[in-house]
Structures are given as C-alpha cells and as structure tokens.
Scaffold this motif. Structure first.
Motif, short mmCIF file in Angstrom:
data_model
loop_
_atom_site.label_atom_id
_atom_site.label_comp_id
_atom_site.label_asym_id
_atom_site.label_seq_id
_atom_site.Cartn_x
_atom_site.Cartn_y
_atom_site.Cartn_z
N ALA A 248 0.83 -1.21 0.00
CA ALA A 248 0.00 0.00 0.00
C ALA A 248 0.86 1.25 0.00
O ALA A 248 2.00 1.25 0.46
N ARG A 249 0.26 2.31 -0.51
CA ARG A 249 0.84 3.66 -0.45
C ARG A 249 -0.18 4.53 0.26
O ARG A 249 -1.39 4.40 0.03
N PHE A 250 0.30 5.43 1.09
CA PHE A 250 -0.56 6.29 1.88
C PHE A 250 -0.14 7.74 1.65
O PHE A 250 0.59 8.31 2.46
N PRO A 251 -0.59 8.36 0.57
CA PRO A 251 -0.12 9.70 0.23
C PRO A 251 -0.73 10.79 1.13
O PRO A 251 -1.86 10.67 1.61
N GLY A 252 0.06 11.80 1.36
CA GLY A 252 -0.41 13.00 2.06
C GLY A 252 -0.63 12.81 3.55
O GLY A 252 -0.46 11.72 4.09
N PRO A 253 -1.01 13.89 4.21
CA PRO A 253 -1.23 13.83 5.66
C PRO A 253 -2.39 12.91 6.04
O PRO A 253 -2.32 12.21 7.05
N GLY A 254 -3.45 12.88 5.23
CA GLY A 254 -4.56 11.97 5.51
C GLY A 254 -4.12 10.52 5.42
O GLY A 254 -4.53 9.69 6.24
N GLY A 255 -3.28 10.22 4.45
CA GLY A 255 -2.76 8.87 4.31
C GLY A 255 -1.88 8.47 5.48
O GLY A 255 -1.93 7.35 5.97
N ALA A 256 -1.07 9.42 5.94
CA ALA A 256 -0.20 9.14 7.08
C ALA A 256 -1.03 8.84 8.34
O ALA A 256 -0.71 7.90 9.09
N LEU A 257 -2.09 9.60 8.55
CA LEU A 257 -2.96 9.36 9.70
C LEU A 257 -3.67 8.01 9.56
O LEU A 257 -3.75 7.23 10.51
N TYR A 258 -4.17 7.72 8.37
CA TYR A 258 -4.83 6.45 8.12
C TYR A 258 -3.88 5.29 8.39
O TYR A 258 -4.24 4.30 9.03
N ARG A 259 -2.66 5.40 7.91
CA ARG A 259 -1.65 4.35 8.15
C ARG A 259 -1.43 4.17 9.64
O ARG A 259 -1.35 3.04 10.13
N LEU A 260 -1.30 5.24 10.35
CA LEU A 260 -1.10 5.17 11.81
C LEU A 260 -2.26 4.43 12.47
O LEU A 260 -2.04 3.54 13.30
N LEU A 261 -3.48 4.77 12.09
CA LEU A 261 -4.66 4.18 12.72
C LEU A 261 -4.86 2.71 12.35
O LEU A 261 -5.24 1.90 13.18
N VAL A 262 -4.63 2.37 11.09
CA VAL A 262 -4.95 1.02 10.61
C VAL A 262 -3.75 0.08 10.66
O VAL A 262 -3.86 -1.06 11.13
N ILE A 263 -2.63 0.51 10.18
CA ILE A 263 -1.46 -0.37 10.08
C ILE A 263 -0.69 -0.41 11.40
O ILE A 263 -0.46 -1.48 11.97
N SER A 264 -0.29 0.73 11.89
CA SER A 264 0.54 0.77 13.09
C SER A 264 -0.17 0.26 14.34
O SER A 264 0.46 -0.21 15.27
N SER A 265 -1.49 0.33 14.34
CA SER A 265 -2.24 -0.14 15.50
C SER A 265 -2.29 -1.66 15.58
O SER A 265 -2.66 -2.21 16.61
N GLY A 266 -1.99 -2.34 14.48
CA GLY A 266 -2.07 -3.80 14.45
C GLY A 266 -3.42 -4.30 13.94
O GLY A 266 -3.62 -5.50 13.76
N ALA A 267 -4.35 -3.39 13.67
CA ALA A 267 -5.68 -3.78 13.19
C ALA A 267 -5.60 -4.49 11.85
O ALA A 267 -6.30 -5.49 11.61
N HIS A 268 -4.74 -4.02 10.98
CA HIS A 268 -4.59 -4.65 9.66
C HIS A 268 -4.12 -6.10 9.79
O HIS A 268 -4.68 -7.00 9.15
N ALA A 269 -3.12 -6.33 10.60
CA ALA A 269 -2.61 -7.70 10.79
C ALA A 269 -3.68 -8.60 11.38
O ALA A 269 -3.83 -9.77 10.97
N LEU A 270 -4.43 -8.09 12.33
CA LEU A 270 -5.51 -8.87 12.94
C LEU A 270 -6.57 -9.26 11.90
O LEU A 270 -6.98 -10.41 11.82
N LEU A 271 -7.00 -8.30 11.11
CA LEU A 271 -8.03 -8.57 10.10
C LEU A 271 -7.52 -9.50 9.00
O LEU A 271 -8.27 -10.36 8.53
N THR A 272 -6.27 -9.35 8.61
CA THR A 272 -5.70 -10.24 7.61
C THR A 272 -5.63 -11.66 8.15
O THR A 272 -5.95 -12.63 7.45
N GLY A 273 -5.25 -11.82 9.39
CA GLY A 273 -5.22 -13.14 10.02
C GLY A 273 -6.60 -13.77 10.08
O GLY A 273 -6.76 -14.97 9.83
N ARG A 274 -7.60 -12.98 10.38
CA ARG A 274 -8.99 -13.48 10.41
C ARG A 274 -9.44 -13.91 9.02
O ARG A 274 -10.14 -14.90 8.87
#
Length: 82
Positions: A43-69
């Motif tokens: 994935a690419r997360f352009p701009g400030p909105g993308g950076a915030l989205y990445r922080l919330l979804v990827i860095s939080s571990g939510a993405h890994a959890l959902l992919t595992g499910r």
C-alpha cells in the motif's frame, strides 16, 4: 482484479481516499493434497490523511488482525469436514 494465475496467484488492487493498495494471494502446494495460502499486502498512503490512516490502521495492528482473520476464514472453508 489486476492479475491471476490459476492455482498459483491472485492479485487484487484497489484504492480509496487515503491509500492505493494491492492484496496478493499466493498458493503453494506443500504436500500432495495440502496447499499453503499466503497473503501479502502492499500500500501507499499519500499525504497527511494517508499518514494518519496508516497510523490508525497499520501501526495499530488492526490490519494484521483482520488479515489473520481473513486467512483463518479461508482455511475453515477449505478444510474438509472431519
């Protein structure tokens, strides 16, 4: 869908306001009658909105959890009933 090799690979691509992404699923025969499914995300997360989205979804571990499910659900549906 962006690309498929039957029995080997499926690549799905998409985008929304905060990212562009690809989901890559790879199938690998491990032994006769058994197959390993691997999932990879890009994935690419352009701009400030993308950076915030990445922080919330990827860095939080939510993405890994959902992919595992997702992979666990595929496994349940693919395994024969015992």
């Amino acid at each position: 869908m962006a690309h498929a090799v039957p029995g080997q690979e499926l690549v799905l691509v998409g985008r929304h306001h905060f990212s562009t992404y690809a989901l890559v699923f790879r199938l690998e025969e491990t032994t006769p009658g058994r197959t390993r499914l691997r999932a990879e995300t890009r994935a690419r997360f352009p701009g400030p909105g993308g950076a915030l989205y990445r922080l919330l979804v990827i860095s939080s571990g939510a993405h890994a959890l959902l992919t595992g499910r997702l992979l666990a659900a595929v496994r349940r549906r693919a395994e024969p009933v015992r």
